[in-house]
Design an enzyme around this catalytic site. Structure first.
Site, PDB file in Angstrom:
ATOM      1  N   ASP A 285     103.609 -28.472  54.048  1.00  0.00           N
ATOM      2  CA  ASP A 285     104.644 -28.506  53.007  1.00  0.00           C
ATOM      3  C   ASP A 285     103.978 -28.764  51.662  1.00  0.00           C
ATOM      4  O   ASP A 285     103.221 -29.723  51.508  1.00  0.00           O
ATOM      5  CB  ASP A 285     105.656 -29.616  53.334  1.00  0.00           C
ATOM      6  CG  ASP A 285     106.780 -29.678  52.311  1.00  0.00           C
ATOM      7  OD1 ASP A 285     107.809 -29.021  52.518  1.00  0.00           O
ATOM      8  OD2 ASP A 285     106.617 -30.385  51.300  1.00  0.00           O
TER       9      ASP A 285
ATOM     10  N   ASP B 113     108.471 -23.361  50.414  1.00  0.00           N
ATOM     11  CA  ASP B 113     107.221 -24.122  50.285  1.00  0.00           C
ATOM     12  C   ASP B 113     106.736 -24.731  51.597  1.00  0.00           C
ATOM     13  O   ASP B 113     105.930 -25.651  51.586  1.00  0.00           O
ATOM     14  CB  ASP B 113     107.366 -25.210  49.207  1.00  0.00           C
ATOM     15  CG  ASP B 113     108.082 -26.440  49.719  1.00  0.00           C
ATOM     16  OD1 ASP B 113     108.928 -26.313  50.635  1.00  0.00           O
ATOM     17  OD2 ASP B 113     107.794 -27.529  49.212  1.00  0.00           O
ATOM     18  N   GLU B 114     107.224 -24.235  52.735  1.00  0.00           N
ATOM     19  CA  GLU B 114     106.691 -24.789  53.978  1.00  0.00           C
ATOM     20  C   GLU B 114     106.629 -23.785  55.112  1.00  0.00           C
ATOM     21  O   GLU B 114     107.376 -22.814  55.158  1.00  0.00           O
ATOM     22  CB  GLU B 114     107.442 -26.050  54.398  1.00  0.00           C
ATOM     23  CG  GLU B 114     108.906 -25.886  54.671  1.00  0.00           C
ATOM     24  CD  GLU B 114     109.575 -27.240  54.900  1.00  0.00           C
ATOM     25  OE1 GLU B 114     110.009 -27.850  53.914  1.00  0.00           O
ATOM     26  OE2 GLU B 114     109.662 -27.671  56.062  1.00  0.00           O
TER      27      GLU B 114
END
Ligand code: DCP
Ligand code: CA
Ligand code: CA
Length: 369
Positions: free
Chosen positions: A10, A110-111
């Site tokens: 993340d 974002d992960e």
């Protein structure tokens, strides 16, 4: 049986870190990235903030005026969200991450989950080394920091990644799982939101240990069989869910609320054009072409109206997208007397460009449509 080695990566304070990337001179100041609703100057919510701003108590979701108050005497920077830029950076990072995975699954802008069992030979020591080199590779190539959890499955990897931030690395081996989870509040489990947490609290369940020890029949009575079994397994850190590419999306859409209700075409088009830009940015790097363009209009009475047009040939032209959305909106306003409250744009009916077939799935996992 050999345990799996699963990572959750993340990116730290993602939107704000992207802003630092583009303008390193603001790096030492509190940065707040905002979704301005536009109804008044400061109305809207905080999307995210860098860790310096977080020290002042600024958080995602907080009203902008409150964040401004908290940062009154600090030399802070408030910026509007720029999804197009963040999607671009996200795509670059995801490409780097894929190089480290046997199986890869992006789960947000974002992960991503990485199954590294094979290349780590089932060893958590090797898994840790991979995570260390992954972190330095993302730092070297994209100049971004991330936090990683390494664990036997997705549920535990996610919790592990949240444990130490920013720039953290937390490894939980199969032997450590139950001890690691036991003292944590139940809210750390995926699927336990505020409401569920309150219901559990009422039953005297506060920690994950409490949950693992709770009578199964009573748990079923409250949450139903499926959820109760999930909670029970999760509390023991048991999770078989595979890390796998998401299935191909059949459409991508973006929807947004207008600053005020309206049936003025030029005003509505400002928003529609923005949505087209976002969609275009999402698909651009994957060279996706599509044949159908649609609009969604949610009117003042909250009813939902859709219109669409299928082109003769697939396109990836932003101009065509905007032009068609305009044509459809214009027609809609002409044919009805509704005032628009929310506007959406949607593309579907994807065509693959031969040479880039394998990349087709890569845009989909990040897409929110
Ligand atoms: N986001 C948002 N509104 C929220 C939460 C998140 O717009 N309520 C956006 C901005 C974030 C991005 O999604 O940068 C990723 O969300 P995360 O929850 O991963 O939070 P951050 O990456 O910002 O911070 P962290 O370092 O805690 O991961
Ligand atoms: Ca993040
Ligand atoms: Ca995230």
């Amino acid at each position: 049986m050999q345990s799996r080695v699963v990572m959750l990566v993340d990116l730290d304070y993602f939107f704000a870190q992207c802003e630092e990337l583009r303008n390193p001179s603001i790096k030492d100041r509190p940065i707040v990235v905002c979704v301005y609703s536009g109804r008044t100057e400061d109305s809207g919510a905080v999307s995210t903030a860098n860790y310096i701003a977080r020290e002042y108590g600024v958080k995602s979701g907080m009203p902008i005026f409150l964040a401004k108050k908290k940062l009154e005497s600090a030399n802070s920077v408030f910026l509007p969200v720029d999804y197009v830029f963040y999607e671009e950076i996200s795509g670059q990072v995801m490409d780097t991450l894929k190089g480290f995975a046997d199986h890869f699954e992006q789960v947000g802008i974002d992960e991503a989950y990485l199954d590294v069992t094979q290349r780590a030979n089932g060893s958590f020591e090797e898994g840790q080394k991979l995570a260390v080199s992954l972190k330095s590779e993302v730092l070297r190539r994209q100049k971004l920091t991330c936090s990683i959890g390494v664990a036997p499955n997705k549920i535990v990897a996610k919790i592990a990644a949240d444990t130490k931030k920013p720039d953290g690395l937390t490894v939980v081996t199969p032997e450590q799982v139950t001890v690691f989870l036991a003292p944590l509040p139940v809210s750390r489990l995926i699927g336990v939101g505020t409401k569920t947490r309150e219901r559990m609290q009422a039953l005297g369940i506060n920690t994950i240990f409490d949950l693992s020890n709770y009578d199964m029949q009573k748990l079923i009575a409250v949450f139903g069989k499926t959820l109760a079994m999930y909670f029970h397994d999760a509390s023991l850190g048991m999770d078989d869910e595979l890390v796998q590419e998401r299935g191909e999306a059949t459409s991508i859409s973006r929807i947004s609320t207008l600053k005020h209700d309206s049936r003025v075409l030029s005003f509505i088009l400002e928003k529609a054009d923005q949505l087209c830009d976002e969609i275009h940015a999402t698909i651009a790097k994957d060279r996706i072409e599509y044949k159908t363009i649609g609009i969604i209009v949610i009117t003042t009475d909250m009813s939902v109206h859709t219109r669409s047009k299928t082109l003769e040939n697939p396109t990836d032209s932003l101009e065509t997208l905007k032009g068609t959305a305009k044509e459809l909106l214009e027609k809609f306003l002409y044919q009805t007397e509704y005032e628009a409250r929310r506007i959406g744009v949607k593309i579907s009916n994807f065509a693959r460009e031969q040479k880039n077939q394998t990349q087709l799935t890569s845009f989909i996992k990040g897409s929110k449509g």
